[in-house]
Motif scaffolding. Structure first.
Motif, PDB file in Angstrom:
ATOM      1  N   UNK A 226      -4.511   8.522   7.962  1.00 25.93           N
ATOM      2  CA  UNK A 226      -4.256   9.847   8.542  1.00 25.93           C
ATOM      3  C   UNK A 226      -2.767  10.152   8.667  1.00 25.93           C
ATOM      4  N   UNK A 227      -2.028   9.852   7.616  1.00 22.22           N
ATOM      5  CA  UNK A 227      -0.596  10.166   7.626  1.00 22.22           C
ATOM      6  C   UNK A 227      -0.405  11.676   7.488  1.00 22.22           C
ATOM      7  N   UNK A 228       0.534  12.201   8.270  1.00 25.49           N
ATOM      8  CA  UNK A 228       0.830  13.632   8.187  1.00 25.49           C
ATOM      9  C   UNK A 228       1.726  13.944   6.999  1.00 25.49           C
ATOM     10  N   UNK A 229       2.590  13.033   6.657  1.00 22.98           N
ATOM     11  CA  UNK A 229       3.518  13.237   5.548  1.00 22.98           C
ATOM     12  C   UNK A 229       3.623  11.957   4.742  1.00 22.98           C
ATOM     13  N   UNK A 230       4.004  12.134   3.488  1.00 29.45           N
ATOM     14  CA  UNK A 230       4.264  10.983   2.630  1.00 29.45           C
ATOM     15  C   UNK A 230       5.740  10.613   2.722  1.00 29.45           C
ATOM     16  N   UNK A 231       6.005   9.338   2.592  1.00 32.06           N
ATOM     17  CA  UNK A 231       7.367   8.822   2.702  1.00 32.06           C
ATOM     18  C   UNK A 231       7.933   8.652   1.299  1.00 32.06           C
ATOM     19  N   UNK A 232       9.126   9.160   1.089  1.00 35.62           N
ATOM     20  CA  UNK A 232       9.771   9.019  -0.209  1.00 35.62           C
ATOM     21  C   UNK A 232      10.367   7.621  -0.334  1.00 35.62           C
ATOM     22  N   UNK A 233      10.063   6.972  -1.450  1.00 36.82           N
ATOM     23  CA  UNK A 233      10.608   5.633  -1.686  1.00 36.82           C
ATOM     24  C   UNK A 233      12.113   5.729  -1.915  1.00 36.82           C
ATOM     25  N   UNK A 234      12.808   4.647  -1.597  1.00 37.14           N
ATOM     26  CA  UNK A 234      14.250   4.607  -1.817  1.00 37.14           C
ATOM     27  C   UNK A 234      14.552   4.623  -3.310  1.00 37.14           C
ATOM     28  N   UNK A 235      15.822   4.770  -3.640  1.00 41.63           N
ATOM     29  CA  UNK A 235      16.226   5.009  -5.025  1.00 41.63           C
ATOM     30  C   UNK A 235      15.769   3.908  -5.971  1.00 41.63           C
ATOM     31  N   UNK A 236      15.778   2.651  -5.540  1.00 40.21           N
ATOM     32  CA  UNK A 236      15.431   1.536  -6.420  1.00 40.21           C
ATOM     33  C   UNK A 236      13.947   1.205  -6.403  1.00 40.21           C
ATOM     34  N   UNK A 237      13.153   2.012  -5.675  1.00 40.30           N
ATOM     35  CA  UNK A 237      11.729   1.710  -5.563  1.00 40.30           C
ATOM     36  C   UNK A 237      10.896   2.906  -6.004  1.00 40.30           C
ATOM     37  N   UNK A 238       9.631   2.619  -6.341  1.00 39.97           N
ATOM     38  CA  UNK A 238       8.700   3.655  -6.790  1.00 39.97           C
ATOM     39  C   UNK A 238       7.322   3.339  -6.226  1.00 39.97           C
ATOM     40  N   UNK A 239       6.502   4.342  -6.121  1.00 40.08           N
ATOM     41  CA  UNK A 239       5.164   4.136  -5.563  1.00 40.08           C
ATOM     42  C   UNK A 239       4.272   3.424  -6.571  1.00 40.08           C
ATOM     43  N   UNK A 240       3.375   2.573  -6.011  1.00 40.09           N
ATOM     44  CA  UNK A 240       2.414   1.902  -6.881  1.00 40.09           C
ATOM     45  C   UNK A 240       1.276   2.857  -7.233  1.00 40.09           C
ATOM     46  N   UNK A 241       0.300   2.375  -7.960  1.00 39.47           N
ATOM     47  CA  UNK A 241      -0.790   3.235  -8.422  1.00 39.47           C
ATOM     48  C   UNK A 241      -1.593   3.793  -7.253  1.00 39.47           C
ATOM     49  N   UNK A 242      -1.742   3.013  -6.187  1.00 38.60           N
ATOM     50  CA  UNK A 242      -2.515   3.461  -5.023  1.00 38.60           C
ATOM     51  C   UNK A 242      -1.703   4.336  -4.091  1.00 38.60           C
ATOM     52  N   UNK A 243      -0.419   4.463  -4.303  1.00 36.92           N
ATOM     53  CA  UNK A 243       0.504   5.273  -3.500  1.00 36.92           C
ATOM     54  C   UNK A 243       0.554   4.814  -2.042  1.00 36.92           C
ATOM     55  N   UNK A 244       0.344   3.510  -1.828  1.00 38.50           N
ATOM     56  CA  UNK A 244       0.408   2.992  -0.465  1.00 38.50           C
ATOM     57  C   UNK A 244       1.510   1.962  -0.266  1.00 38.50           C
ATOM     58  N   UNK A 245       2.325   1.749  -1.291  1.00 45.11           N
ATOM     59  CA  UNK A 245       3.395   0.764  -1.180  1.00 45.11           C
ATOM     60  C   UNK A 245       4.501   1.114  -2.166  1.00 45.11           C
ATOM     61  N   UNK A 246       5.743   0.938  -1.720  1.00 38.15           N
ATOM     62  CA  UNK A 246       6.892   1.126  -2.611  1.00 38.15           C
ATOM     63  C   UNK A 246       7.194  -0.222  -3.282  1.00 38.15           C
ATOM     64  N   UNK A 247       7.188  -0.211  -4.570  1.00 38.05           N
ATOM     65  CA  UNK A 247       7.465  -1.427  -5.337  1.00 38.05           C
ATOM     66  C   UNK A 247       8.755  -1.217  -6.123  1.00 38.05           C
ATOM     67  N   UNK A 248       9.474  -2.297  -6.428  1.00 33.10           N
ATOM     68  CA  UNK A 248      10.705  -2.139  -7.193  1.00 33.10           C
ATOM     69  C   UNK A 248      10.440  -1.457  -8.539  1.00 33.10           C
ATOM     70  N   UNK A 249      11.294  -0.538  -8.895  1.00 38.50           N
ATOM     71  CA  UNK A 249      11.147   0.145 -10.178  1.00 38.50           C
ATOM     72  C   UNK A 249      11.337  -0.861 -11.319  1.00 38.50           C
ATOM     73  N   UNK A 250      10.528  -0.761 -12.369  1.00 36.49           N
ATOM     74  CA  UNK A 250      10.749  -1.632 -13.522  1.00 36.49           C
ATOM     75  C   UNK A 250      12.078  -1.302 -14.194  1.00 36.49           C
TER      76      UNK A 250
END
Length: 813
Positions: free
Chosen positions: A510-534
């Motif tokens: 029940x998140x009200x907003x999505x959190x933007x990942x930091x510059x060196x990270x990107x969202x995974x397929x499930x959009x529930x974790x920021x993972x390092x960008x390849x």
């Protein structure tokens, strides 16, 4: 004297006003409320207990006047005037109205609306009023109700407790019904405010009153039946609740979880409605009053007959008449064998004394206030009370707010608003052995520290006997990876679950907003974790890198093989005729061209970025300089065959070497300035692709890069033009035509390279550049050296001086 007002009946007789005769005084009708009668009898018990006490008000006798208000405002106002002025039916104008009130304090009323009306009457006379059951938060306003106090907590605290209870069990979509009275309207308003602060949405909020037309009550029932909320909060007086339940009973309804206010959730009259099985709500803490049960049950017919109210109770409880032969329809005369101990009704039930204890504490609070006025405590001597001292209601009111005592283990005190400390029991309606019972499953104490205000101690039985907590939400919870988007025109609890955008995550439900990942990270397929960008670059280990590396090494090996063939046959005419020195230098530069492409593969570093472009620029200029030298040699050689020409002495081996050095030196200077002023450097490119990082070499100075390419292009065009001019010179093996083809391929490759280089993203930019280097290098070696090697290895008969001079016919290749 203490006055008491209770809602012993719930209806008042209707009076027709014809304005021709004096109307009759309103009187109470309808069935008797046994519970309210117990409240009134509890007041009598407390007064008798005080009168028999040697500790409290010794030598002082308390009297009482108890009236029935019928839960009606007009009757309550009438009784309030009687308690203030007496009950004389005639007013004498010549008498003063300054006499004292007939009572010193009033206990009551049970309802908030009658209590408000009474307080406005008693307030100007400074008569203190202590209610045992009026919970409207509005009564805490001392500007409007200066003489009002109560022993039951304000609805302000109950509303907050109910909102916290609803939030505790995760219910965000509820229905609400209330009594259309001060109690219901003010209580529900406080609850809705607290619920909104807790993020709870209300699908509907309906109001009704027991005297409303049946059609209106049915409309409320229909709203409940059609709603999607499975939890209903009812801020309803017990008399109104009986009307609502009578309409709901027998209807086919989905299981509903009722949340009740203290007015009805501990009323045993409701237990006969099995529709309420599993209901929960906050009630006044259960208590024990020693001796009260015996007092309530020790009633004899002779004692009952002296009171019209007790007579009505007796006849209603035993369904007989105390009037002897004058019996009412369907009633037999009472034979004197009736015993209250054989009955089971709200009057005789003292197992859960809740509101009765509030009446008990109200009487004792008034007694303690009176004692502080007329009695003094002396050390080492019994308490002395001056019974002759007149006591005014105003004095009782002033001392009432200061009382602080404990009776039967229950503390009694008031704050500045006349309210006690808010404590509740969480009551659950559970079926045991076929009977409905009130079971205390938790507690609420507003004075407790944070985190300990609400405590649970037993499991709750839910609606329809379900063991799990019912679900009542407008929309299902949004899982991690999504956010809540409110539906247009609907409450905030009704929402859609919208997946987070690329590069954003939500890691909570029940998140009200999505959190933007930091510059060196990107969202995974499930959009529930920021993972390092390849990290992307042209690697030696990927397929494209392996292919280009193989091509580069193949070209370098091919160059070495050609150089070996030329070296072994260095004394043959075809090698000598084509300027063997420039040929070997050209092969050396081609080898460097093939190998310099390897610097473009692998993780970019500071040194590799500076080396790849400068090495490429210098080796290619060296290569083109050699080709240009060979082209000039062909042209000069033809000029030298003309009569009187002495041109070859001006372009001998020394001049050829010097030209190669000079042409290469210019490129070397350009590259040196490039490295000094603005050298290439490794860059993490995160602009072209948001989801990955491209490791590349920034050019540093784009002008320098295009200057390097422009200089190579200038030499290539010059070489192409000269070779084109010399392509038809008379010779069996004219090298100029092969140089023309090689330069044509070279120029075509690099002209195509420019748009491809600009438009190709990521690691493919590097691949395009390597491809251009390899293609142009293979073009040079195949066009210039392949025909010579073919003749050397497979047509040795053509590798003669005579054939080279054109004195023998050549065979087509």
């Amino acid at each position: 004297m203490i006055g008491g007002i209770f809602s012993i009946h719930y209806y008042v007789s209707s009076t027709e006003y014809n304005y021709t005769s004096q109307p009759n005084a309103p009187h109470c009708t309808g069935s008797l409320d046994f519970r309210e009668l117990r409240f009134a009898r509890t007041m009598v018990f407390a007064i008798k207990e005080i009168n028999n006490s040697s500790e409290l008000l010794p030598g002082v006798t308390l009297g009482y006047q108890i009236h029935d208000s019928c839960a009606s405002v007009p009757v309550a106002v009438k009784v309030a005037f009687q308690l203030a002025n007496g009950i004389e039916p005639v007013f004498f104008p010549n008498q003063s109205c300054s006499k004292s009130a007939t009572v010193h304090a009033v206990v009551g009323e049970s309802g908030s609306t009658p209590s408000i009306a009474m307080s406005r009457i008693l307030g100007p006379f400074a008569i203190p009023q202590v209610s045992h059951y009026a919970t409207c938060a509005c009564l805490s306003d001392k500007l409007q109700y200066p003489t009002f106090s109560r022993t039951i907590p304000s609805d302000y605290f109950q509303a907050a407790a109910l909102a916290r209870l609803v939030k505790h069990f995760g219910w965000t979509w509820i229905g609400a019904v209330r009594s259309d009275s001060d109690y219901g309207n003010n209580g529900m308003a406080a609850f809705l405010q607290a619920a909104q602060a807790e993020g709870i949405c209300v699908e509907y909020s309906e109001a009704f009153y027991r005297t409303n037309p049946r059609a209106k009550v049915r409309r409320v029932v229909e709203v409940i039946r059609r709603s999607t909320a499975r939890v209903i909060v009812a801020f309803v007086a017990s008399g109104d609740m009986l009307v609502l339940l009578s309409e709901l009973e027998g209807m086919a309804l989905a299981p509903l979880q009722w949340i009740g206010s203290e007015s009805w959730v501990t009323d045993r009259e409701m237990l006969r409605f099995h529709l309420f099985a599993g209901a929960i709500g906050f009630g006044i803490p259960r208590s024990v009053i020693p001796g009260l049960r015996d007092f309530l049950l020790d009633l004899e017919p002779a004692q009952v007959s002296h009171s019209a109210l007790l007579t009505e109770f007796w006849e209603s409880a035993f369904d007989c008449s105390l009037g002897g032969s004058q019996t009412t329809a369907g009633q037999k005369p009472c034979d004197g064998k009736q015993n209250l101990r054989d009955l089971h009704n709200p009057y005789t039930d003292t197992s859960q004394l809740r509101v009765s204890n509030m009446v008990y504490k109200a009487v004792y609070a008034i007694a303690h206030a009176m004692q502080s006025i007329i009695c003094t405590d002396r050390p080492n001597s019994p308490r002395h009370c001056k019974t002759s001292v007149p006591v005014e209601p105003r004095q009782v009111m002033e001392h009432l707010r200061k009382v602080n005592f404990t009776r039967n283990g229950y503390k009694v005190s008031f704050d500045a608003n006349g309210d006690p400390v808010a404590t509740y029991e969480l009551v659950n309606w559970q079926v045991k052995d076929g009977h409905m019972e009130f079971v205390t499953v938790g507690h609420y104490d507003a004075s407790a520290p944070d985190g300990q205000v609400f405590t649970m101690k037993k499991n709750i039985t839910w609606a329809s006997g379900q063991p799990q907590v019912p679900v009542s939400v407008c929309s299902e919870s949004c899982p991690p990876g999504t956010r809540k988007a409110v539906q247009r025109g609907r409450p905030v609890c009704c929402y859609d679950c919208v997946p987070c955008s690329e590069g954003e995550i939500s890691n909570a439900t029940d998140s009200l907003d999505c959190i933007t990942c930091s510059a060196d990270y990107w969202s995974n397929a499930e959009k529930d974790e920021c993972v390092p960008k390849p990290v992307e670059f042209l690697s030696f280990h990927e397929v494209l890198g392996i292919i280009l590396t193989s091509c580069s090494l193949t070209g370098a090996c091919m160059t070495i093989m050609v150089a070996a063939v030329f070296y072994r046959h260095r004394d043959t005419p075809i090698v000598k005729a084509n300027n063997s020195e420039l040929s070997f230098l050209l092969l050396f530069s081609l080898k460097l061209c093939f190998l310099c492409s390897l610097t473009f593969i692998g993780r970019p570093s500071e040194w590799s970025c500076m080396l790849r472009h400068t090495a490429f620029g210098i080796t290619f200029v060296l290569c083109i300089s050699c080709v240009l030298g060979k082209t000039l040699v062909v042209l000069m050689a033809f000029r030298a065959t003309l009569p009187g020409s002495n041109v070859m002495k001006w372009f001998g081996p020394s001049q050829q070497r010097l030209s190669v050095v000079l042409f290469t030196l210019v490129q070397t200077v350009i590259c040196t300035l490039w490295l000094i002023l603005s050298p290439p450097f490794p860059l993490r490119n995160m602009k072209h692709y948001k989801e990955r990082i491209i490791l590349e070499c920034d050019l540093g100075s784009e002008s320098a890069f295009w200057a390097v390419l422009g200089y190579i292009g200038l030499l290539s065009i010059l070489c192409f033009v000269l070779a084109f001019l010399a392509r038809k010179l008379p010779d069996n093996f004219n090298e100029a035509k092969f140089i023309t083809f090689s330069m044509l391929i070279f120029c075509a490759v690099w002209i195509t390279f420019i748009p491809a280089y600009v438009s190709t993203p990521g690691k493919f930019t590097v691949a395009v550049e390597i491809f251009a280097i390899l293609a142009s290098s293979f073009g040079l070696i195949m066009c210039i050296f392949a025909p010579k090697c073919f003749i050397i290895l497979f047509r040795p008969e053509q590798n003669t001086k005579k054939h080279m001079m054109g004195k023998m016919p050549s065979k087509s290749l």
